[in-house]
Write a protein that holds these residues in place. Structure first.
Motif, PDB file in Angstrom:
ATOM      1  N   HIS A 122      -5.749   5.197   3.348  1.00 13.58           N
ATOM      2  CA  HIS A 122      -6.527   6.029   4.260  1.00 13.58           C
ATOM      3  C   HIS A 122      -6.694   5.356   5.624  1.00 13.58           C
ATOM      4  CE1 HIS A 122      -9.493   8.888   5.639  1.00 13.58           C
ATOM      5  NE2 HIS A 122     -10.287   7.863   5.956  1.00 13.58           N
ATOM      6  N   ILE A 123      -7.122   4.104   5.606  1.00 10.13           N
ATOM      7  CA  ILE A 123      -7.389   3.409   6.869  1.00 10.13           C
ATOM      8  C   ILE A 123      -6.107   3.081   7.631  1.00 10.13           C
ATOM      9  CG2 ILE A 123      -7.445   0.976   6.147  1.00 10.13           C
ATOM     10  CD1 ILE A 123     -10.231   0.948   7.660  1.00 10.13           C
ATOM     11  N   SER A 168       0.810  -1.216   0.000  1.00  7.74           N
ATOM     12  CA  SER A 168       0.000   0.000   0.000  1.00  7.74           C
ATOM     13  C   SER A 168       0.843   1.265   0.000  1.00  7.74           C
ATOM     14  CB  SER A 168      -0.930   0.009   1.218  1.00  7.74           C
ATOM     15  OG  SER A 168      -1.799  -1.087   1.160  1.00  7.74           O
ATOM     16  N   LYS A 169       2.094   1.124   0.331  1.00  6.82           N
ATOM     17  CA  LYS A 169       2.998   2.280   0.345  1.00  6.82           C
ATOM     18  C   LYS A 169       3.368   2.658  -1.094  1.00  6.82           C
ATOM     19  CE  LYS A 169       5.176   3.477   3.710  1.00  6.82           C
ATOM     20  NZ  LYS A 169       5.278   4.146   4.964  1.00  6.82           N
ATOM     21  N   PRO A 170       3.702   3.919  -1.326  1.00  4.54           N
ATOM     22  CA  PRO A 170       4.191   4.284  -2.664  1.00  4.54           C
ATOM     23  C   PRO A 170       5.409   3.427  -3.020  1.00  4.54           C
ATOM     24  CG  PRO A 170       3.812   6.222  -1.332  1.00  4.54           C
ATOM     25  CD  PRO A 170       3.658   5.045  -0.413  1.00  4.54           C
ATOM     26  N   GLU A 171       5.567   3.136  -4.296  1.00  6.69           N
ATOM     27  CA  GLU A 171       6.665   2.279  -4.749  1.00  6.69           C
ATOM     28  C   GLU A 171       8.010   2.773  -4.232  1.00  6.69           C
ATOM     29  OE1 GLU A 171       8.326   0.461  -8.916  1.00  6.69           O
ATOM     30  OE2 GLU A 171       6.336   1.349  -8.850  1.00  6.69           O
ATOM     31  N   ASN A 172       8.817   1.842  -3.759  1.00  9.48           N
ATOM     32  CA  ASN A 172      10.161   2.080  -3.213  1.00  9.48           C
ATOM     33  C   ASN A 172      10.177   2.865  -1.904  1.00  9.48           C
ATOM     34  OD1 ASN A 172      11.585   0.647  -5.219  1.00  9.48           O
ATOM     35  ND2 ASN A 172      11.334   2.391  -6.597  1.00  9.48           N
ATOM     36  N   GLY A 178      -0.100   8.483   4.305  1.00  6.18           N
ATOM     37  CA  GLY A 178      -0.421   9.680   3.551  1.00  6.18           C
ATOM     38  C   GLY A 178       0.638   9.978   2.504  1.00  6.18           C
ATOM     39  N   TYR A 179       0.152  10.158   1.295  1.00  9.07           N
ATOM     40  CA  TYR A 179       1.044  10.614   0.240  1.00  9.07           C
ATOM     41  C   TYR A 179       0.200  11.133  -0.902  1.00  9.07           C
ATOM     42  CZ  TYR A 179       1.218   7.022  -3.476  1.00  9.07           C
ATOM     43  OH  TYR A 179       0.971   6.207  -4.540  1.00  9.07           O
TER      44      TYR A 179
END
Length: 151
Positions: free
Chosen positions: A140-141, A19-23, A145-146
């Protein structure tokens, strides 16, 4: 069939990192806090996922962990099999502990084996990408945040 918490937590770690942005790196502490999992327990899970090539860990001050491969290449069934060490639903599934007198002629073992195969077949039909396609809602849950678009 009931899976162990160990498997549940491993899947949560993969979902979180996917779920995190890539890398983008995550810390064990961050994941521990979000899911209320002990750091000790989480370290064992991350180690197992790293050995299997699902997670990459980076040491050092700015270190952390992230997926080592694309979510679409991580099969959920394979992760479940990795984390579960015992699929012997009944005593008769294990040659070492099968003391059941009806085992040589019992039909239940075959039915249960079929049920287990079907159970795992469902997991095999999904990847990490499939279960994280709702990335925005997960972010969100989970409090991730990004501002850039998800991949």
């Amino acid at each position: 069939m009931r899976l162990k918490k160990y498997t549940d937590y491993a899947l949560r770690v993969l979902i979180y990192t996917a779920s995190k942005p890539e890398n983008t790196l995550s810390s064990k502490k961050e994941i521990s806090d979000v899911f209320d999992i002990s750091l000790n327990h989480l370290a064992k899970i991350v180690h197992e996922l790293q050995k299997a090539g699902y997670i990459e860990t980076i040491r050092g001050r700015n270190g952390g962990l992230r997926l080592a491969t694309a979510p679409a290449s991580i099969n959920i069934g394979a992760v479940v099999r990795l984390m579960e060490d015992d699929f012997n639903l009944f005593e008769c599934f294990s040659c070492e502990t099968d003391y059941c007198v009806i085992s040589p002629v019992c039909k239940l073992k075959g039915i249960t084996g079929q049920a287990l195969r079907e159970f795992l077949r469902v997991f095999d039909s999904y990847t990490l990408a499939d279960i994280t396609e709702n990335n925005k809602e997960l972010q969100h849950i989970l409090g991730i945040g990004y501002d850039s678009p998800t991949s």
